[in-house]
Design a protein around this motif. Structure first.
Motif, short mmCIF file in Angstrom:
data_model
loop_
_atom_site.label_atom_id
_atom_site.label_comp_id
_atom_site.label_asym_id
_atom_site.label_seq_id
_atom_site.Cartn_x
_atom_site.Cartn_y
_atom_site.Cartn_z
N PRO B 37 3.09 -15.07 -9.10
CA PRO B 37 2.60 -16.20 -8.25
C PRO B 37 1.85 -15.32 -7.13
N THR B 39 -0.68 -15.59 -4.07
CA THR B 39 -1.39 -16.61 -3.17
C THR B 39 -2.50 -16.16 -2.42
N ARG B 42 -1.95 -13.61 0.01
CA ARG B 42 -1.74 -12.21 -0.44
C ARG B 42 -3.25 -11.59 -0.99
N ASP B 45 -4.89 -10.29 2.00
CA ASP B 45 -4.44 -8.68 2.61
C ASP B 45 -4.64 -7.64 1.59
N ARG B 48 -7.98 -6.56 2.54
CA ARG B 48 -7.56 -5.84 3.77
C ARG B 48 -7.22 -4.28 3.53
N SER B 49 -6.27 -4.41 2.66
CA SER B 49 -5.82 -3.10 2.43
C SER B 49 -6.56 -1.99 1.96
N HIS B 52 -8.32 0.42 4.04
CA HIS B 52 -7.63 1.62 4.57
C HIS B 52 -7.19 2.85 3.50
N ILE B 53 -7.57 2.83 2.41
CA ILE B 53 -7.39 3.73 1.63
C ILE B 53 -8.63 4.24 0.97
N HIS B 63 -1.64 1.53 -5.97
CA HIS B 63 -0.65 1.13 -5.24
C HIS B 63 -0.93 -0.02 -4.38
N ALA B 64 -2.40 0.18 -3.65
CA ALA B 64 -2.28 -0.88 -2.69
C ALA B 64 -2.42 -2.30 -3.16
N ALA B 67 1.18 -3.40 -4.21
CA ALA B 67 2.09 -3.60 -3.16
C ALA B 67 1.76 -4.85 -2.57
N ASN B 68 0.69 -5.60 -2.79
CA ASN B 68 0.15 -6.84 -2.35
C ASN B 68 0.31 -8.03 -3.13
N ILE B 70 2.61 -8.16 -6.30
CA ILE B 70 3.64 -8.36 -7.12
C ILE B 70 4.89 -8.51 -6.17
N GLY B 71 5.73 -9.14 -6.63
CA GLY B 71 7.05 -9.49 -6.04
C GLY B 71 8.50 -9.11 -6.68
N SER B 72 8.46 -8.59 -7.77
CA SER B 72 9.52 -8.31 -8.56
C SER B 72 9.25 -6.91 -9.50
#
Lengths: 306, 395
Positions: B37, B39, B42, B45, B48-49, B52-53, B63-64, B67-68, B70-72
């Motif tokens: 899921p 959105t 996300r 974001d 935006r991430s 910064h990398i 990784h950037a 992290a934004n 997935i959620g599990s």
């Protein structure tokens, strides 16, 4: 970005500074910390117990020179324990003290519902912090709180402001760096997850655990350290009720050092098994034969660390 | 995502290159089409991430995004596969060309066909009877039809009856809950003093606490863990078990649902907050070994050592739905049942075969489990499920 330069602007700097606080972070975790500060987003750290989730917040607050504010979650945690509460005894005393004076009821009410009588709980404490360095807010074991609290937390984390009916709205000058941890005994609601940067922390690799162990227990010999870490990798692959975490490795190393062991053998493991295994069932399965099998082929000279 | 949204995003992404913004959007869509899921918040974001990398470092880029998006931990493996496929350094960036997942537009029909084989029939098949002058309930089912349906075995229902059943069950679930909370609210035992209000009232009496205000303690509902057998011997009941689970899933938010046959699958994420057809589709695809043999003991062992670990406590009611046909070792089942029993509050076993008065629990599986079952109940029709709900409300 924070106004105060803590020298945490690159992934390497973050790793370096954390290592200075005895926290060995891999590149993915350092990346997420960088992004959390840049995007001002909370971090959700999930992982099995004992992989060092809480430690991240502690080490980070030291590095940043920020205050660590911790909210430990539990079943039934509600706003009065997480946000604020009025100091009733003091309020009562105040009312008593005002007795006899011809003060208007409204005025008394105004005076007792002022900031003097407000007890700040962790969330409000973090939001109302006057410090230029925003605090690190650790919301620990969010999976132990219940859904209504999650919904409430979602609201707080969206606006970083709190309205207190008697006082008005308090908003954060500087957003705290928020770290949520979960042992994943329960799934966190999607809405809360979406608000966060997500990180799954697994047990450290052999190499990383070696680094952690030698950083946290500097007196340990390299042979024993390597044996310990190899043993832990094997132990965690077993079907246990409660798998030992990094904290257990560190405790175990300290215990073995205390007993003046410099190598791992069946007797040493058997005598100290209670340090790494914490349930009766797991301990019962851990007899001398079982230990012997686990110890098999663990070299006494560590490859790559000789 | 339509093109207008893409433009907005590109504008908001100021200094990132438009091509990269587009590519990340495409990637996010691809990830979403595989059931993770994601959105639009996300995705923004994630974009935006990237500012910064170091975009030259593939691992940081990975990784950037991860992290934004997935959620599990369950999302990691599929995410990795998609990432590798999509962000190949060499090939021409055309994600659709080698993406086996169907485009978004095809999803609904596909979902429905998969759900049909399992669950409710298509909408509008003989629900309403024109000219029927009986009292129609809100779903258009007559009162007498409900009476008949309530006692009918799920295994013998036709498509129309199944659909009506589904509606009745959806309405029943909230009612089951009010039975619970009413019990909890009775009396003063659960109340505690509402101090702010009491204090404010006391101002009018010079600080004397005369009128006490009370605040109700929040009701702590028991946690429910459902373990449903979806093996061949249970096939005719599986759709109702799933629907029953689904009804609970939305009403009792802390319910955890698992399906098992030869292995255990957690259904909770698939069932959460979606339309029933989608949920059933998700459940079917998530549950490997659907409608094959059963090894209950091994599945429960998996539950006890993996998914279920930390899920059970003294508030947990464990409900197992199975006929007890176990192809595994009885002693394994017995040991696992003992563990579940020890860690939870109540263990309920629902068995559709109990609907037959001649049934005796002789199958070795159920005999092994019996000593560790608190309640053994039928679940072959709605009347028996109501009885089950009643029993649940008394726990």
């Amino acid at each position: 970005m924070s106004e105060v330069d803590a020298g945490l602007d690159t992934i390497e700097q973050i790793q370096q500074k954390l290592a200075g606080e005895q926290y060995i972070a891999d590149r993915s975790l350092a990346t997420i910390i960088l992004l959390a500060r840049a995007l001002q987003k909370p971090v959700l750290l999930e992982g099995e117990p004992g992989v060092g989730k809480t430690e991240v917040a502690r080490a980070l607050s030291s590095v940043l020179g920020a205050r660590l504010i911790r909210l430990q979650c539990y079943e039934g945690l509600d706003a009065t324990h997480a946000l604020y509460e009025w100091n009733y005894p003091r309020q009562l005393l105040h009312i008593r003290a005002m007795e006899g004076r011809s003060t208007e009821v409204d005025e008394v009410e105004r005076s007792i519902f002022s900031e003097t009588y407000l007890i700040k709980r962790p969330l409000l404490d973090a939001i109302a912090s006057p410090s230029v360095v925003p605090p690190v807010l650790l919301i620990d074991e969010i999976d132990r709180a219940d859904e209504p609290f999650e919904a409430f937390l979602l609201e707080v984390l969206s606006d970083f402001q709190v309205s207190i009916p008697e006082l008005g709205t308090i908003s954060a000058h500087h957003r705290p760096l928020v770290i949520l941890t979960s042992n994943r005994t329960r799934e966190i609601h999607d809405a809360l997850k979406r608000r966060c940067l997500y990180m799954w922390l697994s047990y450290p690799s052999f190499e990383r655990e070696m680094e952690i162990l030698r950083s946290r227990v500097p007196d340990i010999g390299i042979v024993l350290a390597a044996q310990l870490c190899r043993f832990m990798v094997r132990l965690r692959a077993m079907d246990l009720n409660k798998r030992p975490g990094v904290a257990e490795t560190i405790d175990w190393a300290a215990a073995l050092l205390h007993l003046e062991k410099d190598e791992l053998d069946v007797t040493a493991v058997f005598e100290t098994a209670g340090v790494i295994l914490k349930t009766r069932e797991d301990l019962a399965r851990f007899d001398r034969a079982g230990i012997d099998a686990l110890l098999r082929d663990i070299p006494s000279t560590p490859a790559g660390y000789g | 995502m339509d093109s207008s949204k893409t433009d907005t995003l590109a504008e908001r992404m100021g200094n990132a290159s438009d091509v990269l913004v587009d590519r990340v959007l495409q990637f996010a869509q691809l990830v979403r089409s595989h059931g993770i899921p994601v959105t639009s918040g996300r995705v923004i974001d994630a974009q935006r991430s990237l500012r910064h990398i170091d975009l030259g470092r593939r691992d940081d880029f990975y990784h950037a995004l991860r992290a934004n998006l997935i959620g599990s931990p369950d999302d990691i493996a599929p995410f990795d596969a998609l990432f590798d496929r999509f962000w190949r350094t060499t090939a021409d960036p055309d994600p659709e060309a080698d993406d086996p997942a169907p485009p978004q537009s095809e999803r609904p029909s596909e979902a429905r066909s998969a759900a049909d084989s399992l669950g409710p029939p298509r909408i509008g098949e003989g629900v309403r009877q024109p000219g029927d002058d009986e009292d129609l309930d809100p779903d258009g089912i007559t009162a007498s039809a409900i009476e008949v349906l309530i006692r009918k075995d799920f295994g013998t229902m036709d498509a129309a009856e199944l659909q009506q059943m589904q509606k009745i069950m959806a309405r029943m679930a909230p009612k089951l809950l009010t039975v619970r909370s009413r019990r909890f609210r009775a009396g003063m035992a659960g109340s505690r003093l509402d101090f702010p209000r009491t204090l404010r009232q006391s101002l009018h009496t010079g600080g004397d606490l005369i009128d006490l205000s009370w605040r109700k303690r929040r009701v702590d509902t028991a946690r429910l863990v459902l373990l449903c057998d979806v093996s061949h011997s249970m096939e005719q009941y599986s759709r109702f078990l799933i629907q029953f689970m689904y009804a609970f899933q939305n009403e009792l938010p802390s319910t955890e649902t698992f399906a098992f046959s030869t292995r255990l699958t957690r259904l909770t994420p698939a069932l959460r907050g979606r339309r029933l057809a989608d949920a059933l589709d998700g459940a079917a695809s998530a549950s490997a070994g659907w409608s094959s043999g059963t090894t209950i003991g091994a599945c429960l062992e998996q539950f006890n050592t993996r998914q279920g670990r930390g899920l059970l406590d003294r508030r947990t009611v464990v409900v197992i739905l199975s006929d007890g046909w176990d192809q595994g070792e009885p002693h394994l089942l017995r040991a696992q049942m003992a563990t579940i029993k020890r860690r939870s509050r109540i263990v309920v076993w629902l068995n559709p075969l109990l609907g037959d008065p001649r049934y005796r629990p002789l199958v070795s599986g159920i005999r092994a489990a019996l000593p560790h079952i608190d309640l053994l109940l039928p679940c072959h029709n709605l009347a028996s499920l109501q009885e089950f709900a009643f029993q649940l409300s008394r726990i």
